[in-house]
Design a protein around this motif. Structure first.
Motif, mmCIF file in Angstrom:
data_model
loop_
_atom_site.group_PDB
_atom_site.id
_atom_site.type_symbol
_atom_site.label_atom_id
_atom_site.label_comp_id
_atom_site.label_asym_id
_atom_site.label_seq_id
_atom_site.Cartn_x
_atom_site.Cartn_y
_atom_site.Cartn_z
ATOM 1 N N GLU A 191 -0.826 14.249 157.561
ATOM 2 C CA GLU A 191 -0.336 14.145 156.195
ATOM 3 C C GLU A 191 -0.875 12.886 155.525
ATOM 4 O OE1 GLU A 191 4.010 14.213 153.915
ATOM 5 O OE2 GLU A 191 3.863 14.680 156.061
ATOM 6 N N ARG A 195 -3.716 12.595 152.259
ATOM 7 C CA ARG A 195 -3.526 11.881 150.996
ATOM 8 C C ARG A 195 -4.831 11.269 150.497
ATOM 9 N NH1 ARG A 195 1.996 11.377 150.160
ATOM 10 N NH2 ARG A 195 3.278 11.631 152.037
ATOM 11 N N ALA A 211 -0.401 19.974 151.550
ATOM 12 C CA ALA A 211 0.431 18.814 151.880
ATOM 13 C C ALA A 211 1.862 19.229 152.198
ATOM 14 C CB ALA A 211 0.408 17.816 150.728
ATOM 15 N N GLY A 263 2.860 6.709 152.459
ATOM 16 C CA GLY A 263 1.405 6.716 152.651
ATOM 17 C C GLY A 263 0.935 6.144 153.956
#
Length: 295
Positions: A191, A195, A211, A263
């Motif tokens: 994941e 990004r 996502a 993130g």
């Protein structure tokens, strides 16, 4: 020595570059080898502790070998990636040929060191890990969904190897929690990589993952893992420390999910080193489980 001929000093740079390419930081993952021996309460026995440490060393060698071969295989793609292009193989500090030769040597040394435990089971498990990593490097990493399970499987093999090394049975509780934890970490890693997929040089399989799908896998794995751990801690043990360990375990899982949403998570092993909250929660979990086992 004739005039005009200057002795060239020996440089440690190539050796240091090769050592960096072996990714010693990734060896943190291999501490999973000690999970089953610790849970069984046998680390205080010198013979079993030595066997566990030998298998731990074997996995460090085998893992580094797989990283070298994987970097040699992905060198062109890594050179297009903003972070991976600084890796020793991608940057040219270590040649592709050197990485391949060193990788093969380390992969062979892994089962050989595990054989020092005196039985055939431990080297067989390490050899199985080597086979899985080679299959991943050559094929499985290009297959969506399968690549998630393959990487998670490498973590599960590490945990299983620790039990084999010290001769303790592997419970269903243990395998389920480790498997779900591994799946959560791998899904979070993908994941985080997704990004930045707009940057060239990322994994080809990322294009197959929406996502939302990876988020769903991560949340599903973490939820099932929390339930399983709570059932294990409350029903399989009467010791208060096991019940108390649910708190740092829950905090650890929720912290990881939060960091992925922010993130982070592309290098999960570095979260333990760099994130203070993760380090504290992990330490508290180890202490409470340790007290439950040894107190």
């Amino acid at each position: 020595m004739s005039q005009g001929v200057v002795a060239r000093p020996w440089s440690a740079a190539p050796a240091l570059a090769l050592a960096r390419a072996a990714r010693p930081r990734q060896w943190l993952k291999n501490l999973l080898v000690l999970a089953a021996p610790m849970a069984a309460g046998v680390l205080g026995q010198p013979g079993r502790l030595l066997s566990a440490l030998l298998v731990l060393a074997a996995f460090c060698l085998a893992a580094s070998g797989s990283y070298l071969l994987n970097d040699a295989s992905d060198v062109e793609a890594d050179r297009l990636h903003p972070r991976k292009r600084r890796r020793p193989v991608a940057s040219g500090a270590v040649s592709v040929r050197t990485a391949r030769v060193a990788g093969v040597v380390l992969l062979v040394l892994g089962p050989a060191v595990a054989a020092l435990t005196g039985g055939w089971q431990s080297p067989a498990v390490v050899a199985g890990y080597v086979a899985l990593t080679l299959a991943y490097t050559t094929w499985l990493k290009h297959q969506e969904v399968v690549d998630l399970i393959a990487v998670a499987g490498c973590h599960v093999i590490r945990a299983f190897a620790g039990a084999v090394a010290v001769g303790v049975p592997v419970t269903g509780w243990f395998l389920v929690v480790v498997s779900l934890a591994a799946l959560q970490l791998v899904a979070g890693k993908r994941e985080a990589e997704l990004r930045s997929r707009g940057v060239s040089g990322t994994r080809a399989t990322l294009a197959a993952y929406p996502a939302a799908y990876l988020t769903q896998v991560r949340i599903m794995a973490s939820g099932a893992m929390i339930v399983t751990y709570c059932l294990w801690a409350l029903n399989a043990h009467e010791n208060l420390f096991y019940g108390l360990s649910i708190v740092p375990f829950l905090l650890l899982v929720l912290r990881h999910n939060l960091l992925v949403e922010r993130g982070a998570g592309e290098e999960p092993e570095e979260l333990v080193i760099r994130d203070r909250h993760t380090l504290v929660f992990a330490a508290a979990l180890v202490v409470l489980v340790g007290l439950g086992i040894y107190a």
